[in-house]
Write an enzyme that holds these catalytic residues in place. Structure first.
Site, PDB file in Angstrom:
ATOM      1  N   LYS A   1       9.481  26.847  14.657  1.00  0.00           N
ATOM      2  CA  LYS A   1       9.016  25.962  15.720  1.00  0.00           C
ATOM      3  C   LYS A   1       9.837  24.660  15.728  1.00  0.00           C
ATOM      4  O   LYS A   1      10.625  24.415  14.810  1.00  0.00           O
ATOM      5  CB  LYS A   1       7.516  25.700  15.548  1.00  0.00           C
TER       6      LYS A   1
HETATM    7  C1  LIG Z   1       3.972  30.563  16.926  1.00  0.00           C
HETATM    8  C2  LIG Z   1       2.934  30.677  17.987  1.00  0.00           C
HETATM    9  C3  LIG Z   1       1.564  30.728  17.690  1.00  0.00           C
HETATM   10  C4  LIG Z   1       1.022  30.873  16.299  1.00  0.00           C
HETATM   11  O1  LIG Z   1       1.466  29.938  15.392  1.00  0.00           O
HETATM   12  P1  LIG Z   1       1.631  30.375  13.840  1.00  0.00           P
HETATM   13  O2  LIG Z   1       1.918  29.067  13.178  1.00  0.00           O
HETATM   14  O3  LIG Z   1       2.735  31.362  13.774  1.00  0.00           O
HETATM   15  O4  LIG Z   1       0.318  30.945  13.415  1.00  0.00           O
HETATM   16  C5  LIG Z   1       0.658  30.725  18.732  1.00  0.00           C
HETATM   17  N1  LIG Z   1       1.071  30.711  20.015  1.00  0.00           N
HETATM   18  C6  LIG Z   1       2.372  30.704  20.342  1.00  0.00           C
HETATM   19  C7  LIG Z   1       2.754  30.650  21.787  1.00  0.00           C
HETATM   20  C8  LIG Z   1       3.350  30.704  19.340  1.00  0.00           C
HETATM   21  O5  LIG Z   1       4.638  30.736  19.672  1.00  0.00           O
END
Ligand SMILES: *Cc1c(COP(=O)(O)O)cnc(C)c1O
Length: 379
Positions: free
Chosen positions: A190
């Protein structure tokens, strides 16, 4: 030269600013790996960055969505309006509270829901709407906010892609204005990473307190009490959702580099945009880089699967974000026709997008895409 660089082979990749490893080592040596002062420092730093009164850190973006849904009492019998065009985590969080996903279509230009699409999907059983800020683009539901709240419908924002992005109306950052519960992910790839982590931006002090108790197995505690009491009190349902000090240390180091992240991501996205403008048959998904910190660079192309195979064979790390959820076996019970999602689901292609890329990498990707389009068109 670009052919020997590995960076365009990866679709996504974390970017370290240098201080992360030493920060993790200090936590390991301290012997305190759970919820510590570092976790709380990370919360304060994120709150200050966003201009939000409070931030509750949790163990992942999925945990953030699950906690937010639980905190506002969504459960069995409730319907949650959620785009099919999202990472499966968004939908799994809805199932985790026993609620039902009501899949909604998206705008082909942005892959985001619009106020109109949301209102068309809402029913008498809808208890929450879960817009996804796709690619980092903020979704503005202000035109229907009054309508939704009159019907008792809560907005929970999946801003996993959108840390650092600005709202289109007003100058505030996503998560900074207190009108919705906002959920962030600080997962490995992210915009800002804790290794694993997430956060909920609560609307009220009560919501903050509920999620703080929930993330520590329902245990009531304060830092000073914990050391001195012989017993602890379990006051409510809870889960092991705290953000570890190890992950908080990574996040704190990342926050110091975040202005660089924002500038690099905007610059790379705009470099792609101008290079792609010279290609026929390619539609760029608009993340609105004037407001967003872009998380993805996605295009739509015909014969996507052939183009994908050609690019992979040429060592270009393309991906697909995401295969539509309403077509997944796990979510088949809630399938309904979503014409735009079904069409774009077969056309979307994510180009390599991460902070290790150079302008030369971007031009290499785009010229390889040109070859792939000719190849797919001619066969
Ligand atoms: C990455 C992501 C999540 C979940 O986050 P995690 O930290 O991987 O649990 C939820 N929604 C979207 C759109 C994502 O890209």
């Amino acid at each position: 030269m670009t052919a020997t660089r590995p960076d365009h082979r990866r679709n996504a990749s974390p970017f370290l600013y240098g201080a992360e490893a030493a920060a993790v080592a200090r936590v390991l040596e301290s012997g305190h790996y759970g919820h510590t002062d570092l976790t709380e420092e990370f919360e304060r730093r994120v709150a200050a960055y966003l201009g939000a009164p409070d931030v509750v850190a949790v163990s992942s973006g999925t945990a953030a969505l699950h906690s937010a849904l639980l905190a506002v009492g969504i459960g069995a019998g409730d319907e949650v309006v959620v785009p099919s065009m999202t990472f499966c985590a968004t939908v799994q969080a809805v199932l985790a509270v026993g609620a039902t996903p009501r899949f909604v279509d998206v705008d082909a230009a942005t892959l985001c829901v619009t106020p109109q699409l949301v209102m068309e999907a809402v029913t008498d059983s809808t208890a929450a709407v879960l817009p996804v800020f796709f690619g980092g683009r903020a979704v503005d539901l202000a035109p229907i906010r009054a309508d939704l709240s009159e019907r008792g419908i809560v907005v929970i924002e999946d801003a996993a892609h959108a840390f650092g992005s600005r709202n289109r109306t007003g100058a505030g950052l996503v998560g900074g204005d207190g009108t919705a519960l906002t959920c962030f992910s600080f997962g490995p790839i992210k915009n800002l990473t804790c290794g694993q982590g997430g956060a909920v931006i609560p609307r009220t002090p009560e919501e903050a307190a509920t999620i703080r108790q929930l993330r520590l197995l329902g245990v009531v505690q304060s830092q000073s009490e914990r050391a001195e009491r012989t017993a602890y009190q379990v006051a409510s349902f809870g889960l092991r959702y705290q953000l570890s000090a190890i992950n908080a240390a990574i996040g704190l180091a990342q926050l110091n580099g975040f202005d660089t992240a924002a500038a690099t991501r905007r610059h790379l996205w705009r470099t792609y945009r101008s290079a792609l403008a010279e290609l026929d048959g390619v539609t760029l998904i608009d993340v609105d880089p004037d407001h967003a910190v872009p998380h993805l660079c996605q295009v739509r192309v015909q014969r996507r699967n052939e183009v994908f195979v050609h690019l992979r064979a040429a060592n270009v790390g393309v991906g697909v974000h995401y295969p539509p959820n309403h077509l997944q076996p796990a979510f088949a019970s809630w399938r309904r026709p979503l014409p735009v999602t079904e069409q774009v689901g077969a056309e979307i292609l994510s180009l390599p997008f991460h902070q290790h890329l150079t302008g030369a990498d971007v031009h290499h990707v785009v010229s390889t895409l040109r070859d792939a389009l000719q190849h797919a068109g001619g066969s």
